[in-house]
Write a protein that holds these residues in place. Structure first.
Motif, short mmCIF file in Angstrom:
data_model
loop_
_atom_site.label_atom_id
_atom_site.label_comp_id
_atom_site.label_asym_id
_atom_site.label_seq_id
_atom_site.Cartn_x
_atom_site.Cartn_y
_atom_site.Cartn_z
N PRO A 190 0.81 -1.23 0.00
CA PRO A 190 0.00 0.00 0.00
C PRO A 190 0.83 1.27 0.00
CG PRO A 190 -0.08 -1.06 2.16
CD PRO A 190 0.56 -2.04 1.21
N THR A 191 2.02 1.22 0.62
CA THR A 191 2.88 2.40 0.63
C THR A 191 3.30 2.79 -0.79
OG1 THR A 191 3.73 1.87 2.83
CG2 THR A 191 5.04 3.36 1.49
N LEU A 192 3.81 1.80 -1.54
CA LEU A 192 4.22 2.07 -2.91
C LEU A 192 3.03 2.42 -3.79
CD1 LEU A 192 6.92 -0.71 -3.44
CD2 LEU A 192 7.27 1.71 -2.93
N TYR A 193 1.89 1.81 -3.51
CA TYR A 193 0.68 2.13 -4.26
C TYR A 193 0.30 3.60 -4.07
CZ TYR A 193 -4.28 2.19 -5.48
OH TYR A 193 -5.50 2.50 -6.01
N GLY A 194 0.33 4.08 -2.83
CA GLY A 194 -0.01 5.47 -2.57
C GLY A 194 1.00 6.43 -3.16
N ILE A 245 11.36 4.96 -7.24
CA ILE A 245 12.54 4.31 -6.67
C ILE A 245 13.20 5.21 -5.63
CG2 ILE A 245 14.86 3.47 -7.20
CD1 ILE A 245 13.77 2.55 -9.91
N VAL A 246 13.33 6.49 -5.95
CA VAL A 246 13.93 7.44 -5.00
C VAL A 246 13.10 7.52 -3.72
CG1 VAL A 246 14.55 9.85 -4.62
CG2 VAL A 246 15.06 8.77 -6.82
N ALA A 247 11.77 7.61 -3.86
CA ALA A 247 10.89 7.68 -2.69
C ALA A 247 10.96 6.40 -1.88
CB ALA A 247 9.46 7.96 -3.14
N SER A 248 11.11 5.25 -2.55
CA SER A 248 11.21 3.97 -1.84
C SER A 248 12.49 3.91 -1.01
CB SER A 248 11.17 2.82 -2.84
OG SER A 248 9.99 2.84 -3.59
#
Length: 253
Positions: free
Chosen positions: A146-150, A186-189
């Protein structure tokens, strides 16, 4: 920012022990892997969808909406299989089958996240015999969905506001347009992973090998009944697949 998938509802799925739901998720994923015939996978997918609606009080649209990020991979799978496998009609059917598997995996995982709190997931993994560190790792991995989805949704909205038309063009153009989405994602992850590591260190994670829990879980009668039903259904599917050869299309002869 951590995006929550858990939905507070008064339902049977919400009230079940997390161990039962984790075992049910594994049984569901394994069941989808047993078959590659669309005539079997389509009813299985619909059964999973309806179980979320009837047992978890999760809306049909509410569940299908979460599968939207997988649609590109699904479309790509359906297009590629007829190109690499002949006869092309069989390749198309196999592409549909693998797409249904992928959607089923995502749906089962989302149903688990929508009906189970994070602390209950960790406890469930630990009580099933996994070390706490591994249970926490698995739970964090599930939470990253859900984190990556958002994050991806936010990035896509930002790029659309800058004039990027993600829904136009042929297949190659759409693939090229995913680059402005993937790089910020990718940077946000990486940034989220760094913040998570700091949070774990600030709480002295791993300083002590023995752990206690403020809240614990215990199996009740309905949990044993649900687990028994799941095992009987899984045994029936195994019998259909391996004893009767039902629902399997031979790919390589």
């Amino acid at each position: 920012m951590i995006y929550q998938f858990y939905v507070e509802r008064d339902s049977l799925l919400h009230s079940l022990d997390p161990r039962v739901k984790i075992i049910g998720m594994l049984i569901g994923i394994t069941s989808l892997m047993l078959f590659n015939d669309p005539k079997v996978l389509i009813p299985l997918f619909l059964l999973i969808l309806l179980s979320g609606r009837l047992l978890g009080r999760l809306g049909i649209g509410e569940q299908l909406r979460l599968l939207k990020p997988l649609l590109f991979i699904v479309a790509l799978t359906v297009v590629i299989w007829p190109l690499v496998y002949k006869p092309r009609l069989t390749g198309l059917l196999l592409g549909v089958s693998f797409s249904l598997r992928l959607l089923g995996f995502g749906l089962i995982t989302f149903q688990l996240l929508m009906t189970t709190r994070q602390r209950e997931l960790i406890l469930g993994f630990v009580r099933l015999g996994l070390p706490y560190e591994l249970g926490l790792t698995l739970t964090i991995a599930l939470r990253y969905i859900p984190t990556l989805y958002g994050i991806a949704s936010t990035i896509m909205d930002a790029q659309r506001s800058r004039g990027l038309e993600l829904d136009r063009g042929n297949l190659l153009e759409r693939i090229r347009k995913t680059v402005p989405i993937l790089i910020p994602l990718i940077v946000a992850s990486l940034k989220t992973a760094h913040e998570l590591s700091i949070a774990l260190e600030s709480r002295a994670f791993g300083a002590s090998r023995s752990r206690t829990f403020y809240r614990d879980i215990s199996m009740k009668g309905r949990d044993y009944l649900a687990l028994g039903i799941l095992l009987v259904c899984f045994a029936s599917l195994l019998y259909l697949r391996f004893a009767l050869g039902f629902g399997h299309v031979v790919i390589y002869r």
